[in-house]
Write a protein that holds these residues in place. Structure first.
Motif, PDB file in Angstrom:
ATOM      1  N   PHE A  51      50.650  38.535  43.141  1.00 12.65           N
ATOM      2  CA  PHE A  51      49.789  37.789  42.187  1.00 12.65           C
ATOM      3  C   PHE A  51      48.493  37.080  42.551  1.00 12.65           C
ATOM      4  CE2 PHE A  51      48.916  33.821  39.766  1.00 12.65           C
ATOM      5  CZ  PHE A  51      48.872  34.468  38.469  1.00 12.65           C
ATOM      6  N   PRO A  52      48.228  36.268  43.780  1.00 10.51           N
ATOM      7  CA  PRO A  52      47.168  35.749  44.019  1.00 10.51           C
ATOM      8  C   PRO A  52      45.928  36.834  44.370  1.00 10.51           C
ATOM      9  CG  PRO A  52      48.777  35.166  45.661  1.00 10.51           C
ATOM     10  CD  PRO A  52      49.581  36.219  44.598  1.00 10.51           C
ATOM     11  N   TRP A  53      46.497  37.962  44.707  1.00  8.29           N
ATOM     12  CA  TRP A  53      45.509  39.010  44.778  1.00  8.29           C
ATOM     13  C   TRP A  53      44.985  39.719  43.733  1.00  8.29           C
ATOM     14  CZ3 TRP A  53      46.101  43.373  49.306  1.00  8.29           C
ATOM     15  CH2 TRP A  53      45.068  44.147  49.081  1.00  8.29           C
ATOM     16  N   SER A  54      46.020  40.069  42.678  1.00  7.30           N
ATOM     17  CA  SER A  54      45.445  40.760  41.539  1.00  7.30           C
ATOM     18  C   SER A  54      44.659  39.612  40.569  1.00  7.30           C
ATOM     19  CB  SER A  54      46.510  41.417  40.954  1.00  7.30           C
ATOM     20  OG  SER A  54      47.666  40.696  40.565  1.00  7.30           O
ATOM     21  N   TYR A  55      45.340  38.286  40.562  1.00  6.79           N
ATOM     22  CA  TYR A  55      44.675  37.484  39.800  1.00  6.79           C
ATOM     23  C   TYR A  55      43.039  37.089  40.319  1.00  6.79           C
ATOM     24  CZ  TYR A  55      44.957  33.492  36.474  1.00  6.79           C
ATOM     25  OH  TYR A  55      44.790  32.505  35.418  1.00  6.79           O
ATOM     26  N   ALA A  56      43.127  36.925  41.582  1.00  6.13           N
ATOM     27  CA  ALA A  56      41.942  36.485  41.924  1.00  6.13           C
ATOM     28  C   ALA A  56      40.812  37.632  41.691  1.00  6.13           C
ATOM     29  CB  ALA A  56      42.123  36.193  43.492  1.00  6.13           C
ATOM     30  N   SER A  57      41.324  38.944  42.133  1.00  8.94           N
ATOM     31  CA  SER A  57      40.313  39.987  41.821  1.00  8.94           C
ATOM     32  C   SER A  57      40.084  40.122  40.585  1.00  8.94           C
ATOM     33  CB  SER A  57      41.076  41.342  42.354  1.00  8.94           C
ATOM     34  OG  SER A  57      41.763  41.275  43.379  1.00  8.94           O
ATOM     35  N   ALA A  58      40.769  40.005  39.410  1.00  8.15           N
ATOM     36  CA  ALA A  58      40.656  40.476  38.090  1.00  8.15           C
ATOM     37  C   ALA A  58      39.527  39.087  37.578  1.00  8.15           C
ATOM     38  CB  ALA A  58      41.659  40.382  37.109  1.00  8.15           C
ATOM     39  N   PHE A 103      40.818  51.246  40.455  1.00 13.84           N
ATOM     40  CA  PHE A 103      40.446  50.750  39.383  1.00 13.84           C
ATOM     41  C   PHE A 103      39.922  49.414  38.913  1.00 13.84           C
ATOM     42  CE2 PHE A 103      44.403  53.190  37.236  1.00 13.84           C
ATOM     43  CZ  PHE A 103      43.667  54.233  37.170  1.00 13.84           C
ATOM     44  N   VAL A 104      39.393  48.833  40.097  1.00 14.52           N
ATOM     45  CA  VAL A 104      38.340  47.461  40.092  1.00 14.52           C
ATOM     46  C   VAL A 104      37.235  47.944  40.684  1.00 14.52           C
ATOM     47  CG1 VAL A 104      38.177  45.202  40.640  1.00 14.52           C
ATOM     48  CG2 VAL A 104      40.522  45.945  39.965  1.00 14.52           C
ATOM     49  N   LEU A 105      37.030  48.461  41.906  1.00 12.63           N
ATOM     50  CA  LEU A 105      35.945  48.743  42.673  1.00 12.63           C
ATOM     51  C   LEU A 105      35.066  49.728  41.996  1.00 12.63           C
ATOM     52  CD1 LEU A 105      36.726  47.590  46.116  1.00 12.63           C
ATOM     53  CD2 LEU A 105      35.729  46.155  44.407  1.00 12.63           C
TER      54      LEU A 105
END
Lengths: 264, 473
Positions: free
Chosen positions: B181-188, A22-24
């Protein structure tokens, strides 16, 4: 379990999987969307926004308009419309027949039956496939929203709550800039039961001269400024309105085809 | 005896609690202030549906800005730091060793609250990024990301120094939350703010993040904390290790894909996949239902559990209701058509914030705070009152919002159809606000009396006469 490794594995599998999905993947698939051609035409869609309209998106973002307005039109399916193209030799019989028939929003079978009846009465008919859905019925658009509609938006303001109407086609529905300015200044003056807050802070009052300033807003008397003053929209208000007028997702494209009504 | 055991010997509960005191205070004092500010801003936003022009002359408080700021103050200002505080304490207790490097989270907590402050002020000034749940502009989002990582590292180290090598169910959930949290927040933030992708992919990523924060991350923390406290408060083991493992895996594998509504302007495979995940979500939700009933059913209420156990009961029920609502919307296309773009979605968000995670955090904090700080609440009656205000407030907020959503969706998004129920929901919000004030007053009073004791002890140390030994040398 004695170590944290299975947990890390779960995170990599779960979040990693959905990050890829859902992102890449959308970034790759949709990030390369280009202008498309309007069906049966050489025009490109969507047109690049210019000037005030580009700045207006930032006014829209800054004031959180997307908290109450979506910009996405849903379509539940398609329906058939039967159109009469020629009256034939017995117009009287045909018009008698027409008064008993429904010609729009039919299923394919019903449309075929109607078309047969009209042909039998001597008329020339054409059957069109048209998009159908509650959003389209209430006049919020002519087709569902597609990826190309948002090509030049940053940030894309899809919204998730319709406290007010959808705005994907507001430029088609209400093409009058003055109506929009008035609506922003005093919402109830334009829509009597509106619950939209007034955006008076996007306007300012100035002393009226002997003749009204050309920029001044023509406000109905019950909402008018104090005597001797006139209401002038700020540049932000004009940009916001230019942006709203640029919201016109009404062209048939490959992903959402339909036959536009013939130009008179 | 290994080196590890020498450096991190098994500690008593009192020593562990004392080691968590400063990080907890640093995180929670700010969190309780944001909780009150967030509730007040939510109230201002709600009043706009009674009187659209309430405070309307002030651009800072226009509905679109104040509503977003309220949500972010509640989630980033309260839910996340309070969750981190509880995780710090639970990890130290589970590890049976003192918290490693307690000063790092103290510094990080200040960075965190500064980040939230920057973010909220930016939203009110009109500098939000325009993405739901990611409104904080660059300055704010970098600060909170750094602060989260700074808190996660010593917490993970405390986990690494655990005396009992076996992992408890709480460990899996809370450890995953620390990574999540760090993963999803950083990717977004990378794909939306730092190097934005073009076009409507922004919409997919935004919804993906919102679901991962409000449903998955909240669930990991809420369930992880609940699974720690249930055995402790009921005096019987969690039912069962197997079920917990099952809930963890299915939640992680299905929950992360939920939330993208059918009919969105995305390629059809995206909502279809999301719908399937939402449908499968019933699996972990039923798992939690079985665990709740089997662990709590007929458990005797002792004087020590009477205060806090009700919070966990209500929180778990809220989780089950919230999960079933997500499942039903994915399962029933007609219901999805009616509820999408209405207040039904807001009802789900408020249920997650106040009904589920809020309840569980308050329950945990009422248990932890007197132990970690070493003295009782100054207003013990407030803790009981807070429970009832929060419970009635959540019910009075969420149910009318859901009704408003349904009415709005079945009347062609006509706001007038939703207004009676929507206006009623302000009552619920008011009760929650009063309850939150009780919590904040209790916590701040505790903080002040701790400060006074501290200042007094420093003062007496400074003013006390030098001892004879020192004079001689």
């Amino acid at each position: 379990m004695k170590t944290g490794l299975p947990v890390i594995f779960a995170v990599v599998l779960g979040l990693g999987g959905s990050t890829v999905g859902f992102v890449l993947a959308p970034a790759v698939q949709l990030g390369s969307v280009k202008q498309t051609t309007v069906l049966n035409s050489t025009d490109l869609y969507p047109p690049q926004r210019i000037g005030d309209a580009t700045l207006g998106l930032q006014v829209y973002r800054a004031n959180g308009c997307a908290a109450c307005h979506t910009q996405q039109v849903r379509q539940e399916g398609v329906a058939c419309d039967v159109g009469l193209t020629g009256p034939g030799k017995n117009p009287q019989a045909l018009s008698n027949l027409l008064s008993t028939l429904t010609l729009t929003h039919l299923t394919k079978e019903a449309a075929d039956t109607v078309a047969d009846q009209l042909t039998a009465a001597g008329g020339k008919v054409e059957t069109h496939i048209v998009p159908a859905g509650a959003d389209l019925d209430r006049g919020w658009g002519v087709r569902h929203s597609v990826a190309e509609d948002y090509l030049y938006d940053y940030p894309v303001q899809l919204g998730n709550l319709r406290a007010g109407p959808d705005l994907a086609n507001i430029g088609v529905r209400s093409p009058d800039a003055n109506w929009h300015l008035l609506h922003l200044y005093a919402p109830t003056s334009a829509v009597s039961n509106s619950k939209m807050p007034s955006f008076k802070y996007l306007f300012h009052l100035q002393k009226a001269g002997s003749t009204p300033s050309p920029e001044a807003l023509n406000v109905p008397s019950s909402f008018a400024a104090p005597a001797g003053y006139e209401v002038v929209p700020s540049p932000e208000a004009r940009q916001l309105v230019a942006y709203l007028l640029s919201l016109r997702a009404n062209q048939p494209v490959y992903d959402a085809p339909f036959t536009p009504p013939a130009k008179p | 005896m290994t080196a590890n055991e020498t450096i991190h010997p098994t500690a008593t509960a009192t020593e562990i609690d004392a080691s968590c005191k400063l990080p907890l205070l640093a995180l929670l004092v700010g969190a309780s202030v944001w909780l009150v500010i967030g509730s007040v801003m939510a109230m201002i936003a709600a009043i706009k549906f009674h009187a659209p022009d309430f405070l309307g002359a002030c651009p800072l408080l226009t509905y679109g800005r104040v509503a977003a700021a309220a949500n972010d103050a509640l989630v980033y200002g309260f839910c996340l730091p309070a969750s981190l505080a509880v995780i710090i304490w639970v990890f130290a207790r589970l590890s049976q060793t003192v918290y490693a490097l307690p000063l790092v989270p103290v510094v990080a907590a200040h960075i965190w609250h500064l980040g939230v402050f920057v973010g909220i002020v930016s939203i009110l000034l009109g500098n939000s990024t325009g993405f739901a749940w990611l409104e904080f502009p660059r300055g704010g989002s970098i600060l909170i990301l750094v602060a989260f990582v700074l808190i996660a590292i010593p917490t993970a180290a405390t986990f690494g120094f655990r005396r009992d090598r076996t992992l408890y169910p709480s460990h899996w959930f809370l450890l995953a939350a620390l990574l999540w949290f760090p993963w999803s927040y950083a990717s977004a933030n990378i794909f939306l703010v730092a190097m934005p992708v073009r076009g409507v992919a922004q919409g997919v990523i935004d919804i993906w993040f919102g679901n991962n924060l409000l449903f998955v991350w909240f669930s990991l923390v809420g369930l992880g904390v609940a699974f720690y406290f249930l055995p402790k408060l009921t005096g019987r083991p969690l039912y069962s290790y197997f079920y917990a493992q099952y809930v963890f895996w299915t939640l992680v594998l299905f929950g992360t894909w939920c939330g993208i509504p059918a009919g969105s302007p995305f390629p059809a495979w995206i909502p279809a996949l999301s719908n399937l995940a939402g449908w499968l979500l019933i699996v972990p939700v039923l798992g939690v239902l079985v665990m709740t009933v089997k662990t709590l059913g007929g458990a005797p209420v002792t004087t020590s559990s009477a205060e806090t156990l009700p919070y966990f009961k209500v929180g778990l029920v809220a989780f089950i209701v919230s999960g079933i609502a997500l499942h039903l919307v994915a399962h029933n296309e007609q219901l999805a058509r009616i509820t999408e773009f209405t207040w039904f979605g807001q009802a789900q968000v408020q249920l997650q914030i106040f009904g589920f995670l809020g309840m569980i955090l308050f329950g945990a904090l009422y248990y932890i705070l007197p132990r970690a700080l070493g003295f009782d609440f100054l207003f013990p009656k407030f803790t009981r009152a807070h429970f009832w205000f929060n419970l009635l407030g959540s019910v009075g907020l969420v149910i009318p919002l859901a009704i408003a959503g349904y009415a709005q969706g079945s009347h062609a998004y006509n706001l007038d159809a939703a207004l009676p129920a929507l206006r009623f929901s302000s009552m619920g919000l008011l009760l929650i606000l009063v309850g939150n004030l009780f919590f904040a007053v209790n916590l701040l009073a505790m903080f002040l009396s701790w400060k006074i004791t501290l200042v007094k002890s420093i003062f007496s140390a400074v003013t006390s006469p030098l001892t004879a030994v020192e004079v001689k040398s």
